[in-house]
Design a protein around this motif. Structure first.
Motif, PDB file in Angstrom:
ATOM      1  N   GLY A  97       0.557  -1.278  -0.215  1.00 28.05           N
ATOM      2  CA  GLY A  97      -0.179  -0.115   0.182  1.00 28.05           C
ATOM      3  C   GLY A  97       0.808   0.973  -0.576  1.00 28.05           C
ATOM      4  O   GLY A  97       0.135   2.249   0.198  1.00 28.05           O
ATOM      5  N   LEU A  98       1.817   0.879  -0.009  1.00 21.71           N
ATOM      6  CA  LEU A  98       3.286   2.020  -0.033  1.00 21.71           C
ATOM      7  C   LEU A  98       3.054   3.175  -1.321  1.00 21.71           C
ATOM      8  O   LEU A  98       4.043   2.953  -2.044  1.00 21.71           O
ATOM      9  N   VAL A  99       1.871   3.879  -2.134  1.00 21.07           N
ATOM     10  CA  VAL A  99       1.865   4.807  -3.753  1.00 21.07           C
ATOM     11  C   VAL A  99       0.889   5.343  -2.473  1.00 21.07           C
ATOM     12  O   VAL A  99       0.149   5.749  -1.833  1.00 21.07           O
ATOM     13  N   PRO A 100       1.037   6.408  -3.804  1.00 14.70           N
ATOM     14  CA  PRO A 100      -0.298   7.983  -3.349  1.00 14.70           C
ATOM     15  C   PRO A 100      -0.744   7.590  -4.208  1.00 14.70           C
ATOM     16  O   PRO A 100      -1.803   6.321  -4.649  1.00 14.70           O
ATOM     17  N   ARG A 101      -2.173   8.153  -3.748  1.00 12.11           N
ATOM     18  CA  ARG A 101      -3.768   7.803  -4.347  1.00 12.11           C
ATOM     19  C   ARG A 101      -3.900   9.540  -5.095  1.00 12.11           C
ATOM     20  O   ARG A 101      -3.278  10.519  -5.084  1.00 12.11           O
ATOM     21  N   ASP A 102      -5.043   9.424  -5.615  1.00 17.42           N
ATOM     22  CA  ASP A 102      -5.019   9.949  -6.145  1.00 17.42           C
ATOM     23  C   ASP A 102      -7.060  10.305  -5.880  1.00 17.42           C
ATOM     24  O   ASP A 102      -8.020   9.819  -6.035  1.00 17.42           O
ATOM     25  N   GLY A 103      -7.219  11.767  -4.566  1.00 18.05           N
ATOM     26  CA  GLY A 103      -7.912  11.457  -4.333  1.00 18.05           C
ATOM     27  C   GLY A 103      -9.120  12.447  -4.459  1.00 18.05           C
ATOM     28  O   GLY A 103     -10.184  12.913  -3.990  1.00 18.05           O
TER      29      GLY A 103
END
Ligand SMILES: Cc1cc2nc3c(=O)[nH]c(=O)nc-3n(C[C@H](O)[C@H](O)[C@H](O)COP(=O)(O)O)c2cc1C
Length: 444
Positions: A97-103
């Protein structure tokens, strides 16, 4: 009298001992203010500041739009790790889960209807990144509308010897000859089942096998190197074992790294293969996943015509145009020694070939078969060029290798800007329709 519980005499002795090797005299030392209380006040301020900085940086770097991914982390990975190591690290990080998110919510103009389902955006992750279905949810959190895992072969196989992935940095391209390194159907099924259990535990099961509203999970099926040529058994097994876990299935007959595979794009072989695989798909319980074929960008116009006829006749649900190319365009700027490595080339140099195949396919199928464009997408303009040439959705892989995970959000924003009030669905095939009237449906 006691200071901090120590007798004054003891403190004086300590002070004298500390002063001797220092600036010279005990008097000089004694005249500086005591450091303990100041430190006591400053330490929590430092700690709070560092914690705030760390929290701020963490929040910032978990936003997929943060420049740190494009300008720091991705170049550092390219500098310190070879292409396959960087791939492995990226998948490992994504597994945790160490990935950025597109919020940011997707713009309404990007909505697209595919196989009767409404997707929130038309940008997909191409096969080859998450080969063993290990980090699907992390990929969705980057903002992809579709994620395709695989290619998966029935039995585990190691693929070709290393090195087998090469960066052509000057061209933003990659040559790979992985050769279907796969953990096999059983392992992938186990990963998908674990994921399903996890989503069930959180009450997140829904009508999508992606478990994300408005997003689709694809499974790309491959063939073992040791399986007999020109038989469809491996694909049939893939449909039977994995079909119930997918929102769509892909028959991959276009990877250049498995001997004889691309030969299965020949008209008669492809017809028999797709008939057989389609039968297996039709035998699955409802809802049955749409079945697609993924083709190479190196096909002649005659071969494209044959494939269009086969797809039409077998009533397939779509075509992915296209895989990597075995050609080496004269426009390549990278070191010719690298460019001569055998394998499939991906990235911007394949775009003209893919665009040509896509236009031709859209014309040949009269826009009746959904087409998924894949090859060298780096910007919103590239994606829209494909849409105007007939693509219902697009996929990318190599662009993310060079730019990092923020590419998904950037492309979506660029598309929304460039549509100038139109919708993605409005522009699909408009270039081809305006150039020539749709032909009558192809037949064998
Ligand atoms: C390292 C690498 C591995 C790939 N592995 C697969 C694969 O296993 N199955 C497949 O269908 N395509 C595979 N592809 C092809 C991609 O899915 C895609 O069709 C191709 O790279 C063109 O898109 P791109 O230019 O955006 O990368 C792979 C591509 C790369 C770069």
């Amino acid at each position: 009298m006691f200071a901090r519980g120590y007798p004054v005499a003891s403190l004086a002795a300590h002070t004298t001992r500390r002063a001797l090797p220092g600036l010279g005299s005990a008097r000089a030392y004694a005249s500086t203010p005591p450091r303990g209380p100041v430190r006591r006040v400053l330490r929590p301020i430092y700690v709070a500041g560092a914690a705030a900085l760390a929290a701020g940086f963490t929040l910032y770097s978990f936003d997929s739009r943060a420049g740190v991914h494009r300008y720091v982390i991705t170049p550092l990975m390219r500098y310190f790790l070879d292409a396959e190591q960087a791939h492995a690290w990226a998948v490992e990080a994504a597994k945790w889960g160490l990935v950025p998110r597109d919020g940011k919510p997707d713009d309404d103009a990007l909505r697209v209807t595919l196989w009767g389902r409404e997707l929130s955006n038309p940008i997909g992750l191409a096969a080859g990144f998450d080969k063993h279905a290990e980090c699907i949810d992390s990929m969705f959190s980057l903002g992809f509308g579709t994620v395709e895992v695989g290619s998966v072969t029935p039995e585990p196989q190691p693929g070709n010897p290393k090195p087998r992935v090469f960066r052509l940095a000057e061209d933003g391209a990659i040559i790979n000859r992985y050769g279907f390194n796969s953990q096999g159907h059983q392992a992938v099924l186990e990963h998908l089942r674990m994921r399903k259990r996890h989503h069930r535990a959180y009450g997140k099961l829904n009508a999508y096998r992606s478990f994300h509203d408005g997003r689709l999970l694809g499974i790309n099926l491959g063939k073992n190197k040791t399986s007999p040529e020109d038989t469809g058994d491996d694909f049939v097994l893939g449909v039977q074992r994995l079909g119930h876990m997918a929102d769509y299935l892909v028959v991959n007959v276009s990877s250049p790294n498995t001997p004889g595979l691309r030969g299965m794009q020949r008209k008669d072989v492809l017809y028999n293969l797709l008939k057989e695989v389609k039968q297996a798909r039709d035998a699955l319980d409802e809802p049955r996943p749409p079945l697609l074929v993924k083709i190479a960008p190196d096909l002649s116009d005659g071969e494209l015509e044959d494939i269009a006829a086969v797809v039409y006749d077998c009533q397939l649900d779509g075509i992915i145009v296209a895989n990597t190319t075995i050609q080496r365009p004269s426009t390549l700027k990278s070191d010719p020694v690298l460019a001569r490595e055998s394998g499939g080339l991906s990235g911007p140099p394949v775009r003209p070939m893919t665009l040509h195949c896509l236009r031709e396919m859209y014309r040949l199928t009269g826009g009746t078969v959904p087409l998924i464009a894949c090859g060298g997408v780096q910007s919103g303009k590239d994606a829209l060029d494909y849409a105007r040439a007939g693509a219902t959705t697009i996929q990318l892989y190599t662009g993310m290798v060079y730019e990092g995970p923020g590419i998904v959000r950037r492309i979506k924003d660029e598309i929304a800007d460039e549509l100038h009030g139109k919708r993605w669905m409005d522009v699909i095939g408009e270039d081809v329709r305006s150039a020539s009237p749709p032909p009558s449906p192809p037949s064998l």
